[in-house]
Design an enzyme around this catalytic site. Sequence first.
Site, PDB file in Angstrom:
ATOM      1  N   SER A 131       0.836  -1.208   0.000  1.00 53.77           N
ATOM      2  CA  SER A 131       0.000   0.000   0.000  1.00 53.77           C
ATOM      3  C   SER A 131       0.866   1.251   0.000  1.00 53.77           C
ATOM      4  CB  SER A 131      -0.917   0.029   1.214  1.00 53.77           C
ATOM      5  OG  SER A 131      -1.668   1.226   1.203  1.00 53.77           O
ATOM      6  N   LYS A 185      -4.467  -6.906   3.030  1.00 55.30           N
ATOM      7  CA  LYS A 185      -4.391  -5.712   2.158  1.00 55.30           C
ATOM      8  C   LYS A 185      -5.788  -5.351   1.630  1.00 55.30           C
ATOM      9  CE  LYS A 185      -2.934  -2.425  -0.595  1.00 55.30           C
ATOM     10  NZ  LYS A 185      -3.424  -2.458  -1.916  1.00 55.30           N
ATOM     11  N   HIS A 188      -7.613  -3.663   4.350  1.00 59.38           N
ATOM     12  CA  HIS A 188      -7.030  -2.309   4.439  1.00 59.38           C
ATOM     13  C   HIS A 188      -7.717  -1.383   3.441  1.00 59.38           C
ATOM     14  CE1 HIS A 188      -4.414   0.680   2.551  1.00 59.38           C
ATOM     15  NE2 HIS A 188      -3.839   0.848   3.722  1.00 59.38           N
ATOM     16  N   ASN A 189      -7.846  -1.848   2.210  1.00 60.37           N
ATOM     17  CA  ASN A 189      -8.468  -1.012   1.176  1.00 60.37           C
ATOM     18  C   ASN A 189      -9.941  -0.750   1.478  1.00 60.37           C
ATOM     19  OD1 ASN A 189      -5.977  -1.371  -0.012  1.00 60.37           O
ATOM     20  ND2 ASN A 189      -6.795  -1.562  -2.069  1.00 60.37           N
ATOM     21  N   GLU A 192     -10.095   1.873   3.912  1.00 66.06           N
ATOM     22  CA  GLU A 192      -9.748   3.119   3.193  1.00 66.06           C
ATOM     23  C   GLU A 192     -11.003   3.718   2.530  1.00 66.06           C
ATOM     24  OE1 GLU A 192      -6.295   2.596   0.577  1.00 66.06           O
ATOM     25  OE2 GLU A 192      -7.440   3.618  -0.981  1.00 66.06           O
TER      26      GLU A 192
END
Length: 488
Positions: A131, A185, A188-189, A192
């Site tokens: 990231s 990940k 995480h996105n 976000e």
Amino acid sequence: MTEAQANIGVVGLAAMGASLSRNLARHGNTVAVYNRHYSRTETLIGEHGDEGKFVPAKTLQEFVGSLTRPRTAIIMVKAGEPTDQMIDDLADLMEPGDIIVDAGNAYFKDTIRREKAIRARGLHFVGCGVSGGEEGALLGPSMMPGGTDESWQTLGPILKTIAAQAEGEPCVTHIGSDGAGHFVKMVHNGIEYSDMQVIAESYDLMRRGLGMEPGQIADVFDEWNQGDLNSYLVQITAEVLHHIDAATGKPFIDIVTDQAGMKGTGTWTVQTALDLAVPVTGIGEAVFARGLSSSPELRKEAEQKGLSGPEPQAILSDLAADPDQRKAFIEDVRQALYASKIVAYAQGFNEMQEGADVYGWKLDMGAIARIWRGGCIIRAKFLNRISDAYASGDEFGSLLFDPFFKKAVEDAQDAWRRVVVRATQAGIPIPVFASSLSYYDGLRSKRLPAALIQGQRDLFGAHTYGRVDQPGVFHTLWAGDKSEIRQD
Ligand code: NDP
């Protein structure tokens, strides 16, 4: 025959691969580089060859030959079919013990599949979430590698040289086996998406609700960035809102089309959460909000059909006109943002926990929070608090039960409720503020209306129900004499 001298290699030298190679070379690694079309390799060496030790290769054979053992190659090519092809091509040239790393944005189930296939050939396969975009890849990304412990022995020290640093610690840790890195990940996105949407909702409340100018709102975000909300996303929000379009002299925000794009990782997060039956309402609403924004024809038709509703500024004019009330409302919005953000993280961490249980990973949540403190898009001061919560050793099913976050949400909730009420009265959409609050209220409700749903399900489909006063499975003979029978 090329002499084996590079301790790491990068395949695919577009934006991400070129930046990652330069970062590796700048930090003392000898980096073999290969790209399908040699022109990109030439450009990289021509423009940045003096930044460190590169070993450019014209063919994949040459590339593999230039790597020291265990050969370690990071793939940074287009996601999907090209990545599959490149993995196969590399595996054909490598030998047992060598390590293939896919640092692209792969779907974690693809990574599980690829890892299994490559392991069967005696090689290691590491799916590594990266990231921070192009700048992060160059200056220090946050990295989430999966794969075997053995591959981490080789890869870990290399990745630590190039990761972002947060409070003296590299933002990389071994996440877990096979697809764990890409799973984390992905979440995480998703977080976000939610983080960006609540910031956007806050902007909308100030812009359309209070009638503030972009520059004034930018100042508010600058101020918020000094406190609990200190984060990269709040910082860049202020930067975007301060920006003036050179061509028109108008605020940049006003010349940008209001249709948010997406590349799919938010959608994966929600799809996966649905499979795992984990409510990630904030992330889901954020993805849907982008979907609605990107439905111009539907929105145009709504305008033409004159879907009526309140005029935000008319409803909130009392707040906008009075400096004290206005200031108080902006503070309410800040608190609503903070509380909604906590809910988004709580939901994201729940998804990771459930994913870990289902896919057999041992995820260290505190370590994950720590590696997100630097390099990545959701980097924020706040992540130290999450890390502390997990480091406390207390067992909790939701971040919302950790004493710090429990108090933070309790302290914010009056303001949060006022914002949801005001926004709803004013006709300003706040899908993440509202759904996060409903989630919070759902979680703390002693009794939910799900009992009624069970009754309905039993009536139309004989789906049975449990009773609060005794164990067992029951069904009521709704079409008959309405007596109850036990079914277990
Ligand atoms: P792109 O996704 O635009 O892919 C271009 C690269 O892939 C070029 O090197 C290209 O080679 C190569 N390529 C495409 N098709 C093939 C093929 N069939 N065989 C061999 N090579 C091929 O590059 P990015 O740098 O933007 O991203 C790389 C990866 O990183 C992607 O998986 C992306 O999802 C991921 N990622 C991107 C981020 C970003 O901010 N851009 C952030 C995090 C991850 P050629 O030059 O020969 O055409």
